[in-house]
Design a protein around this motif. Structure first.
Motif, short mmCIF file in Angstrom:
data_model
loop_
_atom_site.label_atom_id
_atom_site.label_comp_id
_atom_site.label_asym_id
_atom_site.label_seq_id
_atom_site.Cartn_x
_atom_site.Cartn_y
_atom_site.Cartn_z
N ALA A 51 -5.74 -3.15 -12.14
CA ALA A 51 -4.35 -3.47 -12.12
C ALA A 51 -4.16 -4.70 -12.85
O ALA A 51 -3.01 -4.19 -13.67
CB ALA A 51 -3.06 -3.92 -10.84
N ASP A 72 4.91 -5.88 -13.57
CA ASP A 72 5.20 -6.44 -13.00
C ASP A 72 5.04 -5.80 -11.55
O ASP A 72 4.33 -5.55 -11.07
CB ASP A 72 5.52 -7.89 -12.72
CG ASP A 72 5.06 -9.04 -13.31
OD1 ASP A 72 4.10 -8.94 -14.10
OD2 ASP A 72 5.89 -10.30 -13.38
N GLY A 73 6.15 -4.86 -11.61
CA GLY A 73 6.95 -3.58 -10.83
C GLY A 73 5.60 -2.88 -10.58
O GLY A 73 5.31 -2.23 -9.92
N ARG A 74 4.78 -2.13 -11.31
CA ARG A 74 3.61 -1.41 -11.86
C ARG A 74 2.71 -1.64 -10.92
O ARG A 74 2.16 -1.42 -10.11
CB ARG A 74 3.75 -0.88 -13.10
CG ARG A 74 4.41 0.29 -13.93
CD ARG A 74 4.15 0.79 -15.11
NE ARG A 74 3.70 -0.07 -16.08
CZ ARG A 74 4.54 -0.67 -17.02
NH1 ARG A 74 5.61 -0.32 -17.27
NH2 ARG A 74 3.68 -1.07 -18.10
N ARG A 76 2.25 -4.56 -8.40
CA ARG A 76 2.85 -4.67 -7.53
C ARG A 76 2.38 -3.14 -6.92
O ARG A 76 1.84 -2.73 -5.43
CB ARG A 76 4.04 -4.65 -7.21
CG ARG A 76 3.92 -6.26 -7.74
CD ARG A 76 5.50 -7.43 -7.08
NE ARG A 76 5.69 -8.21 -7.77
CZ ARG A 76 5.32 -9.88 -7.24
NH1 ARG A 76 4.59 -9.42 -5.75
NH2 ARG A 76 5.32 -10.95 -8.16
N GLU A 77 3.01 -1.62 -7.29
CA GLU A 77 3.46 -0.71 -6.82
C GLU A 77 1.80 -0.37 -6.79
O GLU A 77 1.09 0.65 -5.84
CB GLU A 77 3.76 -0.07 -7.64
CG GLU A 77 5.55 -0.23 -7.88
CD GLU A 77 6.07 1.75 -8.46
OE1 GLU A 77 5.37 1.67 -9.58
OE2 GLU A 77 7.25 0.63 -8.87
N ARG A 78 0.53 -0.44 -7.29
CA ARG A 78 -0.36 -0.01 -7.91
C ARG A 78 -1.66 -0.67 -6.83
O ARG A 78 -1.47 0.17 -5.87
CB ARG A 78 -1.09 -0.60 -8.76
CG ARG A 78 -1.01 0.78 -10.40
CD ARG A 78 -1.79 0.38 -11.60
NE ARG A 78 -2.92 1.21 -10.98
CZ ARG A 78 -4.51 0.83 -12.05
NH1 ARG A 78 -4.22 0.04 -13.31
NH2 ARG A 78 -5.07 1.23 -11.64
N GLU A 80 -0.27 -2.17 -3.55
CA GLU A 80 1.11 -1.68 -2.55
C GLU A 80 -0.02 -0.28 -2.16
O GLU A 80 0.76 0.09 -0.57
CB GLU A 80 2.10 -1.61 -3.02
CG GLU A 80 2.47 -3.49 -2.69
CD GLU A 80 4.44 -3.83 -2.77
OE1 GLU A 80 4.97 -2.84 -2.83
OE2 GLU A 80 4.60 -5.37 -3.17
N ASP A 81 -0.17 1.05 -2.89
CA ASP A 81 -0.55 1.73 -2.22
C ASP A 81 -1.80 1.52 -0.93
O ASP A 81 -1.89 2.65 -0.71
CB ASP A 81 -1.13 2.97 -3.95
CG ASP A 81 0.32 3.53 -4.74
OD1 ASP A 81 1.44 3.06 -3.76
OD2 ASP A 81 -0.37 3.63 -5.96
N PRO A 84 -0.75 -1.51 0.96
CA PRO A 84 1.24 -1.90 1.64
C PRO A 84 2.00 -2.73 1.97
O PRO A 84 3.23 -3.91 2.04
CB PRO A 84 1.19 -0.51 2.33
CG PRO A 84 0.33 -0.52 3.48
CD PRO A 84 -0.69 -0.81 2.22
#
Length: 199
Positions: A51, A72-74, A76-78, A80-81, A84
């Motif tokens: 990431a 940064d949002g992408r 975090r999403e990767r 947090e999958d 979480p």
């Protein structure tokens, strides 16, 4: 008759497997939990490294600086999958050249304590008037600047192995990468250095 009963009891093996399993089960479960905990942290670290590499490449482009929130949002999403419940912190520092990454400003260490103090002379390379342990500036810099990315992931361990081993229940891992921004313009000249003294 008593001898015959004792011999029969010795020959019987009913229930022996249950007793043997009772001895081995705690060690087996401990090993399994250790494997799951170790595998989970390796997977999370691998995901974090991937990431950060992707985020660094995206932000090194010309419009990357204007899209940092989305990048940064992408990231975090990767992460947090898989994790979480983790806390993610992202830091960026820009430098003029690779040589400057995490380098302190040059100073004369007269007292040999490794810190610029007691009116020791130093070269103020970033022009802020004080001696800095790191010459980098916060942010992604400009064209052709070198950027150090650091992402820290902190989360509570999901397997209770730490209780048995007496280790920290919080897992912290860090991923770091250094990339040069794309040459979408002329790089600004480095700050003019000044000779100053530390207080």
């Amino acid at each position: 008759m008593l001898n015959r009963m004792i011999k029969q009891i010795k020959k019987k093996e009913d229930g022996a497997v249950l007793i043997e399993f009772a001895f081995i089960a705690p060690a087996l479960f401990l090993i399994l939990i250790a494997i799951f905990d170790f595998g989970y942290s390796i997977y999370a670290r691998t995901l974090l490294n991937g990431a950060i590499q992707e985020a660094a490449r995206d932000s090194a482009l010309e419009d990357g600086a204007s899209m940092l929130d989305g990048i940064d949002g992408r990231l975090r999403e990767r992460v947090e999958d898989v994790v979480p419940f983790g806390e993610i912190t992202i830091e960026r520092k820009s430098y003029f050249d690779f040589f400057d990454v995490e380098r302190a400003e040059v100073f004369t260490d007269n007292d040999g304590n490794g810190t610029c103090n007691n009116n020791e002379p130093f070269t103020d390379e970033n022009g802020n008037g004080t001696w800095d342990l790191d010459v980098g500036e916060s942010g992604v810099g400009g064209p052709r600047d070198v950027v150090l990315y650091e992402v820290t992931l902190t989360y509570d361990r999901i397997f209770p192995l730490y209780r048995a081993l007496g280790t920290n229940p919080v897992q912290t891992m860090q991923a770091t990468t250094v990339l040069r921004n794309q040459p979408y313009g002329q790089q600004q000249q480095a700050q003019q250095s000044q000779e100053l003294t530390c207080t």
